[in-house]
Motif scaffolding. Structure first.
Motif, PDB file in Angstrom:
ATOM      1  N   ALA A  78      25.852  86.612  50.838  1.00 39.84           N
ATOM      2  CA  ALA A  78      25.455  85.209  50.850  1.00 39.84           C
ATOM      3  C   ALA A  78      26.627  84.340  51.291  1.00 39.84           C
ATOM      4  O   ALA A  78      27.796  84.660  51.044  1.00 39.84           O
ATOM      5  CB  ALA A  78      24.978  84.786  49.472  1.00 39.84           C
ATOM      6  N   VAL A  79      26.306  83.240  51.962  1.00 41.16           N
ATOM      7  CA  VAL A  79      27.300  82.274  52.410  1.00 41.16           C
ATOM      8  C   VAL A  79      27.118  81.011  51.580  1.00 41.16           C
ATOM      9  O   VAL A  79      25.995  80.499  51.457  1.00 41.16           O
ATOM     10  CB  VAL A  79      27.119  81.947  53.912  1.00 41.16           C
ATOM     11  CG1 VAL A  79      28.119  80.891  54.358  1.00 41.16           C
ATOM     12  CG2 VAL A  79      27.250  83.204  54.742  1.00 41.16           C
ATOM     13  N   SER A  80      28.182  80.505  50.988  1.00 41.12           N
ATOM     14  CA  SER A  80      28.067  79.328  50.128  1.00 41.12           C
ATOM     15  C   SER A  80      27.671  78.106  50.945  1.00 41.12           C
ATOM     16  O   SER A  80      28.067  77.942  52.098  1.00 41.12           O
ATOM     17  CB  SER A  80      29.389  79.059  49.405  1.00 41.12           C
ATOM     18  OG  SER A  80      30.417  78.802  50.336  1.00 41.12           O
ATOM     19  N   ALA A  81      26.870  77.228  50.329  1.00 41.23           N
ATOM     20  CA  ALA A  81      26.436  75.987  50.970  1.00 41.23           C
ATOM     21  C   ALA A  81      26.531  74.857  49.957  1.00 41.23           C
ATOM     22  O   ALA A  81      26.171  75.036  48.784  1.00 41.23           O
ATOM     23  CB  ALA A  81      25.004  76.118  51.472  1.00 41.23           C
ATOM     24  N   PRO A  82      27.022  73.684  50.343  1.00 41.27           N
ATOM     25  CA  PRO A  82      27.166  72.569  49.413  1.00 41.27           C
ATOM     26  C   PRO A  82      25.822  72.019  48.967  1.00 41.27           C
ATOM     27  O   PRO A  82      24.829  72.085  49.697  1.00 41.27           O
ATOM     28  CB  PRO A  82      27.937  71.524  50.237  1.00 41.27           C
ATOM     29  CG  PRO A  82      27.582  71.836  51.658  1.00 41.27           C
ATOM     30  CD  PRO A  82      27.452  73.330  51.709  1.00 41.27           C
TER      31      PRO A  82
END
Length: 238
Positions: free
Chosen positions: A66-70
């Motif tokens: 997973a790629v972090s997203a704000p």
């Protein structure tokens, strides 16, 4: 290097797929190859995706970490229907800025031929929003609703509902936002060319909306949409 982001058309477990013109753009225009990595939105999360197969109208990915997203402020833009070329531009830019939902509204001063043709434009607006969302690396495109009449718009849910009005002279949008800085679910309503009719503003007022202004300058509809959304995000975005 920042990886380009794609929003999957199909997701199943650790597999994701782009289809149709969406896939063709990646394979033919950008000349993607098996083994290349991209960010892929799969449902409600962004994951790293490796291209595993390319075929006509189809690109397949294997999904990884997973790629972090704000976390973003939720902003609905109720946008009165206006000339379609300029409305498409407004939808594209509102998507890039971060609008969560865009609701086309048929107002009193919406031109009759535009009001009657608006429903047929929704699919095109959704494609524009999808492309703009990928370009701006959003997790997902905004929801583009079917056109609705004003009487169905004043009931839109939101913890802070603001109608932009040319006749408002004492309350500025920035001041409203600063006095409600704890809100994270905002609805902005913007009128058509010529502005809201007096009875429409009364409908908003009776439904509990706050009337606000962007200033003394008279703006085009698309400019007002972009400017107001930018102000909201500047004031409320964490």
């Amino acid at each position: 290097m920042t990886r380009r982001r794609w929003i999957a058309d199909e997701v199943s477990g650790t597999r994701a797929v782009l289809l149709g013109p969406h896939a063709d753009h990646l394979s033919r225009v950008l000349r993607a190859r098996v083994g290349q990595e991209f960010d892929v939105t799969a449902g409600n999360e962004v994951r790293r995706g490796r291209v595993t197969a390319i075929a006509q109208h189809r690109v397949e990915f294997e999904l990884g970490d997973a790629v972090s997203a704000p976390v973003a402020v939720q902003v609905t833009v109720a946008l009165s229907v206006f000339k379609f070329d300029r409305m498409e531009w407004a939808i594209e830019k509102c998507t890039e800025l971060g609008a969560t939902r865009i609701v086309p509204v048929v107002a009193r001063r919406t031109e009759t031929h535009l009001a009657s043709a608006a429903a047929k434009r929704v699919d095109r607006w959704r494609r524009i929003a999808l492309q703009a969302a990928e370009q701006s690396r959003r997790v997902s495109p905004p929801e583009i609703s079917d056109p609705r009449k004003l009487k169905d718009t004043v009931d839109l849910p939101g913890s802070l509902r603001i109608v932009l009005s040319e006749s408002e002279t004492s309350v500025m949008l920035k001041d409203v936002l600063q006095s409600h800085a704890d809100r994270s679910d905002v609805v902005l309503a913007l009128g058509p060319e010529g502005g809201w009719a007096d009875d429409e503003l009364e409908m908003f007022q009776e439904a509990g909306w706050i009337s606000a202004s962007l200033g003394n300058t008279i703006l085009r509809a698309e400019t007002a949409a972009i400017a107001s959304l930018a102000v909201v995000l500047a004031e409320l975005q964490a």
